[in-house]
Design an enzyme around this catalytic site. Structure first.
Site, PDB file in Angstrom:
ATOM      1  N   LYS A 146      -2.801   4.746  -8.820  1.00  0.00           N
ATOM      2  CA  LYS A 146      -2.238   3.401  -8.759  1.00  0.00           C
ATOM      3  C   LYS A 146      -0.997   3.353  -7.873  1.00  0.00           C
ATOM      4  O   LYS A 146      -0.810   2.410  -7.105  1.00  0.00           O
ATOM      5  CB  LYS A 146      -1.947   2.897 -10.168  1.00  0.00           C
ATOM      6  CG  LYS A 146      -3.243   2.641 -10.961  1.00  0.00           C
ATOM      7  CD  LYS A 146      -2.989   2.144 -12.343  1.00  0.00           C
ATOM      8  CE  LYS A 146      -4.299   1.776 -13.037  1.00  0.00           C
ATOM      9  NZ  LYS A 146      -5.221   2.914 -13.173  1.00  0.00           N
ATOM     10  N   LYS A 187      -1.178  -3.253 -16.240  1.00  0.00           N
ATOM     11  CA  LYS A 187      -2.009  -2.086 -16.523  1.00  0.00           C
ATOM     12  C   LYS A 187      -1.159  -0.823 -16.581  1.00  0.00           C
ATOM     13  O   LYS A 187      -0.131  -0.709 -15.899  1.00  0.00           O
ATOM     14  CB  LYS A 187      -3.119  -1.933 -15.482  1.00  0.00           C
ATOM     15  CG  LYS A 187      -2.692  -1.958 -14.027  1.00  0.00           C
ATOM     16  CD  LYS A 187      -3.916  -2.033 -13.127  1.00  0.00           C
ATOM     17  CE  LYS A 187      -3.559  -2.205 -11.675  1.00  0.00           C
ATOM     18  NZ  LYS A 187      -4.747  -2.317 -10.790  1.00  0.00           N
ATOM     19  N   ARG A 233     -15.137  -1.437  -4.005  1.00  0.00           N
ATOM     20  CA  ARG A 233     -14.839  -0.023  -3.800  1.00  0.00           C
ATOM     21  C   ARG A 233     -15.225   0.331  -2.364  1.00  0.00           C
ATOM     22  O   ARG A 233     -16.401   0.399  -2.009  1.00  0.00           O
ATOM     23  CB  ARG A 233     -15.609   0.832  -4.799  1.00  0.00           C
ATOM     24  CG  ARG A 233     -15.610   2.332  -4.520  1.00  0.00           C
ATOM     25  CD  ARG A 233     -14.238   2.977  -4.496  1.00  0.00           C
ATOM     26  NE  ARG A 233     -13.488   2.775  -5.726  1.00  0.00           N
ATOM     27  CZ  ARG A 233     -13.603   3.541  -6.805  1.00  0.00           C
ATOM     28  NH1 ARG A 233     -14.461   4.545  -6.816  1.00  0.00           N
ATOM     29  NH2 ARG A 233     -12.858   3.295  -7.863  1.00  0.00           N
ATOM     30  N   ARG A 291     -17.726  -4.769  -7.482  1.00  0.00           N
ATOM     31  CA  ARG A 291     -17.938  -4.703  -8.928  1.00  0.00           C
ATOM     32  C   ARG A 291     -17.470  -6.022  -9.525  1.00  0.00           C
ATOM     33  O   ARG A 291     -16.275  -6.309  -9.587  1.00  0.00           O
ATOM     34  CB  ARG A 291     -17.192  -3.489  -9.503  1.00  0.00           C
ATOM     35  CG  ARG A 291     -17.717  -2.180  -8.906  1.00  0.00           C
ATOM     36  CD  ARG A 291     -16.741  -1.045  -9.007  1.00  0.00           C
ATOM     37  NE  ARG A 291     -15.533  -1.308  -8.246  1.00  0.00           N
ATOM     38  CZ  ARG A 291     -14.456  -0.539  -8.296  1.00  0.00           C
ATOM     39  NH1 ARG A 291     -14.435   0.537  -9.058  1.00  0.00           N
ATOM     40  NH2 ARG A 291     -13.395  -0.848  -7.577  1.00  0.00           N
ATOM     41  N   ARG A 318     -12.060  -7.793 -15.773  1.00  0.00           N
ATOM     42  CA  ARG A 318     -12.216  -6.466 -15.168  1.00  0.00           C
ATOM     43  C   ARG A 318     -13.591  -6.326 -14.525  1.00  0.00           C
ATOM     44  O   ARG A 318     -14.605  -6.634 -15.138  1.00  0.00           O
ATOM     45  CB  ARG A 318     -12.038  -5.382 -16.235  1.00  0.00           C
ATOM     46  CG  ARG A 318     -10.694  -5.410 -16.926  1.00  0.00           C
ATOM     47  CD  ARG A 318     -10.659  -4.467 -18.109  1.00  0.00           C
ATOM     48  NE  ARG A 318     -11.634  -4.838 -19.134  1.00  0.00           N
ATOM     49  CZ  ARG A 318     -11.916  -4.109 -20.209  1.00  0.00           C
ATOM     50  NH1 ARG A 318     -11.295  -2.947 -20.387  1.00  0.00           N
ATOM     51  NH2 ARG A 318     -12.801  -4.510 -21.091  1.00  0.00           N
ATOM     52  N   ASP A 333      -9.792   0.547  -3.617  1.00  0.00           N
ATOM     53  CA  ASP A 333     -10.194  -0.657  -4.336  1.00  0.00           C
ATOM     54  C   ASP A 333      -9.529  -1.864  -3.700  1.00  0.00           C
ATOM     55  O   ASP A 333      -8.297  -1.901  -3.532  1.00  0.00           O
ATOM     56  CB  ASP A 333      -9.820  -0.548  -5.811  1.00  0.00           C
ATOM     57  CG  ASP A 333     -10.673   0.477  -6.551  1.00  0.00           C
ATOM     58  OD1 ASP A 333     -11.690   0.931  -5.968  1.00  0.00           O
ATOM     59  OD2 ASP A 333     -10.327   0.824  -7.697  1.00  0.00           O
ATOM     60  N   GLU A 368      -5.767  -0.223  -5.651  1.00  0.00           N
ATOM     61  CA  GLU A 368      -5.657   1.181  -6.033  1.00  0.00           C
ATOM     62  C   GLU A 368      -6.270   2.032  -4.925  1.00  0.00           C
ATOM     63  O   GLU A 368      -7.085   1.554  -4.135  1.00  0.00           O
ATOM     64  CB  GLU A 368      -6.406   1.478  -7.345  1.00  0.00           C
ATOM     65  CG  GLU A 368      -5.845   0.799  -8.570  1.00  0.00           C
ATOM     66  CD  GLU A 368      -6.563   1.215  -9.847  1.00  0.00           C
ATOM     67  OE1 GLU A 368      -7.265   2.259  -9.837  1.00  0.00           O
ATOM     68  OE2 GLU A 368      -6.427   0.507 -10.857  1.00  0.00           O
ATOM     69  N   ASN A 401      -8.231   5.597  -5.114  1.00  0.00           N
ATOM     70  CA  ASN A 401      -8.767   6.617  -6.011  1.00  0.00           C
ATOM     71  C   ASN A 401      -9.091   7.890  -5.239  1.00  0.00           C
ATOM     72  O   ASN A 401      -9.803   7.842  -4.229  1.00  0.00           O
ATOM     73  CB  ASN A 401     -10.023   6.083  -6.696  1.00  0.00           C
ATOM     74  CG  ASN A 401      -9.729   4.870  -7.564  1.00  0.00           C
ATOM     75  OD1 ASN A 401      -9.387   5.011  -8.725  1.00  0.00           O
ATOM     76  ND2 ASN A 401      -9.827   3.675  -6.984  1.00  0.00           N
TER      77      ASN A 401
END
Length: 318
Positions: A128, A163, A213, A228, A236, A276, A284, A286
Site C-alpha cells: 500500500k 484500510k 489489476r 475486478r 470492494r 491496482d 496499490e 502488489n
C-alpha cells in the site's frame, strides 16, 4: 533449468485459478524441473548455506491429483544457490515470518542464488505504501495514525475509503460517506488508539467499472488487465471479497502507468508486479505474489504465464 517455488502448501492450491500453478505448468512445458517448499522449510546454520527441505514434483495434468513426486529426484534438503532460479510466491500477509524469510533469501543471494522477486525489493515495497513514490498517479491519499487527521481528510473529501496497511484481499476496508456514519468507531477499529497506521483515500466512483489489476512483467505491462468489479452492493472489487473478474485491454491511462512504473520496478528486481488502478488512479502496487494470470488467459487467450517465463529466462541471462 531447475526452478524452486517458495509458496503456500501445494495441497492448498486451487489450480483452476492459481497463478503459481500456471507458472509451474509453463516451466514444465519448456522442459524445466520444478521443486517447491514453504517459507518454514528454509533454514541456515553457521558454516553452511541457506537451504530448504524441498519437494521435487512433476505436474500430472489431472485436475484433482495435479502433482506427483519426481521419481528421479528424492525429496530432501537442498541448497537454494544450487537452483537456477528461486521464485518467491508466498501469499500475504507480510508478517514477521515473511520478513524473516526475505532475510534468509537475501543471504541465499549472497551465496549465488537468483531470487525473484528480489528479497530486498519485497521489503522495500510495502504494497500500500509503495504508491507514495508514484503519487502523480494516485488519487488523494492520507497515511496517518492520528484520528484528527482522518476526520480532517473526511471533512475535505466527504466520501472516503479507510484500510489497514497490512490488509489483503479486501480485508478491513471501510467506506464512510458524507454523513460520517460510524467514522469514529471505524477509526478506533483500524488505528487501535493511535498504535497502528491507516491509509485513507478519497472514494473513487470509477470502482463501479472495476478495480483493475495491471500486471507488469520484466518492466513491461501485460496488454490486458483484470477489472475486478464489486458485486451485490459491495464497495470492494477484490476477487476474495466476491468481485467479478472481467479481462479487458489496457486503456491509454493504464498503459501510461504501466510504462512509467515498469522500468523502475524492474530495475529494483521486481520481475512481476500487480498495479491496482481505479479509474485513472493507482491505489496499490502488489509485489508479493501477484495473481490474475489464469483469468486473463481464459478470457482473452493472452498467455501471461508464457510472458512471465520469457521474462525469467531473460533475467537469468542478464
Amino acid at each position: 533449468m531447475n526452478i524452486l517455488f517458495v509458496a503456500d502448501p501445494l495441497e492448498s492450491f486451487k489450480i483452476y485459478k492459481d497463478t503459481t500453478f500456471v507458472m509451474m505448468r509453463e516451466a514444465q512445458r519448456r522442459g524445466y524441473s520444478i521443486s517447491a517448499c514453504e517459507t518454514q522449510d528454509i533454514s541456515w546454520q553457521t558454516g553452511g548455506k541457506v537451504c530448504a527441505q524441498v519437494r521435487h514434483i512433476t505436474l500430472t495434468g489431472d485436475k484433482d491429483n495435479w502433482f506427483a513426486p519426481d521419481s528421479k529426484r528424492p525429496d530432501g534438503p537442498e541448497v537454494l544457490a544450487d537452483f537456477d532460479a528461486v521464485l518467491m510466491r508466498k501469499d500475504p500477509p507480510f508478517d514477521s515470518e515473511f520478513f524473516y524469510s526475505t532475510h534468509l533469501l537475501e543471504q541465499a543471494e549472497r551465496e549465488g542464488a537468483r531470487v525473484f522477486n528480489k528479497p530486498r525489493a519485497l521489503r522495500d515495497h510495502p504494497e500500500k505504501l509503495a504508491l507514495l513514490e508514484f503519487s502523480q498517479f494516485s488519487g488523494p491519499t492520507l497515511v496517518t495514525r492520528r484520528a484528527a487527521d482522518i476526520r480532517r481528510f473526511h471533512a475535505e473529501h466527504k466520501d472516503i475509503i479507510l484500510k489497514p496497511l497490512d490488509g489483503m484481499g479486501g480485508m478491513g476496508i471501510f467506506r464512510v460517506t458524507q454523513d460520517g456514519m460510524n467514522l469514529g468507531s471505524i477509526i478506533e477499529t483500524l488505528n487501535k488508539d493511535g498504535s497502528q497506521s491507516v491509509m485513507v483515500q478519497k472514494f473513487l466512483p470509477a470502482i463501479a467499472q472495476g478495480d483493475k489489476r495491471v500486471l507488469v512483467i520484466g518492466g513491461k505491462p501485460v496488454p490486458y488487465c483484470l477489472a475486478r468489479i464489486p458485486q451485490g452492493g459491495e464497495v470492494r472489487g477484490n476477487l476474495a471479497a466476491g468481485g467479478k473478474g472481467v479481462a479487458q485491454a489496457l486503456s491509454a491511462r493504464d498503459q501510461e502507468i504501466g510504462n512509467a512504473l515498469g522500468p523502475v520496478l524492474a530495475a529494483r528486481g521486481l520481475l512481476l508486479a500487480g498495479v491496482d488502478v481505479i479509474g485513472d488512479s493507482v491505489t496499490e502496487i502488489n509485489v508479493t505474489s501477484p495473481t490474475c494470470f489464469q483469468e486473463i488467459f481464459d478470457q482473452t487467450g493472452f498467455d501471461v504465464a508464457a510472458m512471465f517465463i520469457d521474462a525469467l529466462e531473460a533475467a537469468l541471462k542478464g
